[in-house]
Design a protein around this motif. Sequence first.
Motif, PDB file in Angstrom:
ATOM      1  N   SER A 167       0.840  -1.203   0.000  1.00  0.00           N
ATOM      2  CA  SER A 167       0.000   0.000   0.000  1.00  0.00           C
ATOM      3  C   SER A 167       0.871   1.248   0.000  1.00  0.00           C
ATOM      4  O   SER A 167       0.634   2.200  -0.759  1.00  0.00           O
ATOM      5  CB  SER A 167      -0.924  -0.002   1.216  1.00  0.00           C
ATOM      6  N   GLN A 168       1.906   1.263   0.842  1.00  0.00           N
ATOM      7  CA  GLN A 168       2.806   2.413   0.921  1.00  0.00           C
ATOM      8  C   GLN A 168       3.642   2.552  -0.357  1.00  0.00           C
ATOM      9  O   GLN A 168       3.903   3.671  -0.823  1.00  0.00           O
ATOM     10  CB  GLN A 168       3.723   2.266   2.145  1.00  0.00           C
ATOM     11  N   TYR A 204      -0.491   7.372   5.749  1.00  0.00           N
ATOM     12  CA  TYR A 204      -0.265   6.024   5.201  1.00  0.00           C
ATOM     13  C   TYR A 204       0.297   5.044   6.235  1.00  0.00           C
ATOM     14  O   TYR A 204       0.775   3.976   5.870  1.00  0.00           O
ATOM     15  CB  TYR A 204       0.668   6.069   3.984  1.00  0.00           C
ATOM     16  N   PRO A 236      -3.340   3.944  -3.051  1.00  0.00           N
ATOM     17  CA  PRO A 236      -2.810   3.332  -1.824  1.00  0.00           C
ATOM     18  C   PRO A 236      -3.711   2.247  -1.254  1.00  0.00           C
ATOM     19  O   PRO A 236      -3.267   1.474  -0.395  1.00  0.00           O
ATOM     20  CB  PRO A 236      -2.694   4.517  -0.860  1.00  0.00           C
ATOM     21  N   ALA A 240       1.460   4.089  -2.945  1.00  0.00           N
ATOM     22  CA  ALA A 240       1.240   5.513  -2.654  1.00  0.00           C
ATOM     23  C   ALA A 240       2.430   6.350  -3.108  1.00  0.00           C
ATOM     24  O   ALA A 240       2.265   7.427  -3.694  1.00  0.00           O
ATOM     25  CB  ALA A 240       0.988   5.709  -1.163  1.00  0.00           C
ATOM     26  N   ARG A 277       3.159  13.670  -2.357  1.00  0.00           N
ATOM     27  CA  ARG A 277       2.507  12.853  -1.353  1.00  0.00           C
ATOM     28  C   ARG A 277       3.462  12.677  -0.176  1.00  0.00           C
ATOM     29  O   ARG A 277       4.673  12.485  -0.366  1.00  0.00           O
ATOM     30  CB  ARG A 277       2.138  11.485  -1.927  1.00  0.00           C
TER      31      ARG A 277
END
Length: 552
Positions: A263-264, A530, A273, A267, A382
């Motif tokens: 997920s990170q 995150y 993400p 992102a 981000r």
Amino acid sequence: MKGSNCVRGERGAALITATLILLLISVLAVTFMTTISGERSMSSNVHVAKASLYAADAGIRTAQQQLASFSTAKLESLSALYTGTGPVIAAPLTFFPGGSLVGSATNPKFTTSATIAFSDSDLTDTAQVYNYRYTITSTGNDGQSGTRAVQSQGILRVSAGRGSFAQYLIYTNTHTMGDGSNIWFTSSGYFDGRVHTNTEFKFAYKPTFEDLITSVNSKAWYYNKGNNVELSANNNGSIDVPNLYGGFTRGAPNVPLPVSAYSQKNASLGRDPSDTASPTNTQIRAALGMTGGSAPPNGIYLPSTGGAMVAGVLVGATLSGGIYVQGDLNSCAMRVDSLGRQVYTMTQGSVMKRITVDPGPVPPLTYVWDGSATTIYTGAMRPIMYTQGTMADLGGPDRSGGTVVPAIANGNQMLITASGDIVIQNDITAYDYDNGEAVLGIYSSGGDVRIGSGAPNDANLDAFVMAAGSNGEFKVDNWNSGAPMGTFHLRGGMVASYYGVFYQFDSNGNLLHGFARDFHYDRRGLVPPYFPTTNQFVPDLPSARTLAWKEL
């Protein structure tokens, strides 16, 4: 004689006139008094009616609050037993008691009757929402004669969201060192925040815990002057007596670590993400503006779109991701410049990039200098950095005259992630920590987070730290050699697979080598962007929404 008769007539007329005037005054007085009395009665009736209506409405509000309080307590108890799969409220139809729920009060005076029934739910991976329709009837009274009744219908929303691992001061999946060796909470340890382990704790002498501690195991180990003993108790007589000011819950639910940092990674590349699948090389290269399907070359990247060269400087590019690093990173130095902007200076071999984030303009600007040219990006990146490799040196500025210099700009919120080890070699503190809104996360998904040999005595770290690899630890290099390093001051929290070692102590609990721990939970309510979430759901405050209100 004529004059005498005239005088008598005038006197009679005057008497009659005076009598009539008195009579008129009396009539007016009576009328006035009657009017006043009537107005007072009307005013009193209006007052009673209003007070009764207000009392009835207060009953509605009180009943709504009672329903919300009941659901809060019930949802908290269910969340504490939640196994991590399926709905938190397994039987929503019977979440509230059947029949009418009645209530009353004397000041203001009202009686209420409420019915509530399950309507629908919305269950996702990150949140669970349960909607209940309620009908509340309330009768208010003021005095003996005033009575008003009202009815309210609406929706009570009962919900819970995924908890963050940033809720813990200390979390361990297994409460031993990575090699299986015992590690103990000793008198040198002071812990101001939630502490949890998926196994069992080990206590020696008198460590201090200011908040709740929880363990999955129903027992704990006690040092017992070297003759270790396992007990289902909060202490070992008068020998090992931890200060448990927030309580000790044994037999708590298991809270597994995240299985990956995909997920990170997504992102940082500007991808979704919520996608927890590993991005392919083709997808990574596409995010970096490349073609092909092989692994991208090592480098420090800021995924972006567009842009044009003006006088040798690329301007107008729009950031779509954070910072993505392919390969090991030699160093990442964080500092705050004279304008209060966040600066990251990163090196990979002979390559250097200095990234400056300027949140002031609209839109914000990000400057990247590679030693010879500057790239100006439109927008703030981000707030995440992902390194596909290790990070050998992470830290803030050197101390100035013995004073710690802030490394994190006020308002800057960032997550620094690596697939391998992350080594902290200097202080990392936030500017105006108490009053500011800066927060940092440091997350190794496959290695350790280590306090390196270059760290100063009495080192400081303002961050939430996670070492989630199968053998991940948050630990100190050279913990068993050299002079004592003083105390390591953490403001934030730590999550790790194993409880990494920080120091060695003598038979009396005194520090011999390494750092003593001084861990304080970051209670400002800030969570790094995150940062991984748990499988547990944390109840939200229930909210009642009125759809209809009427007087009966």
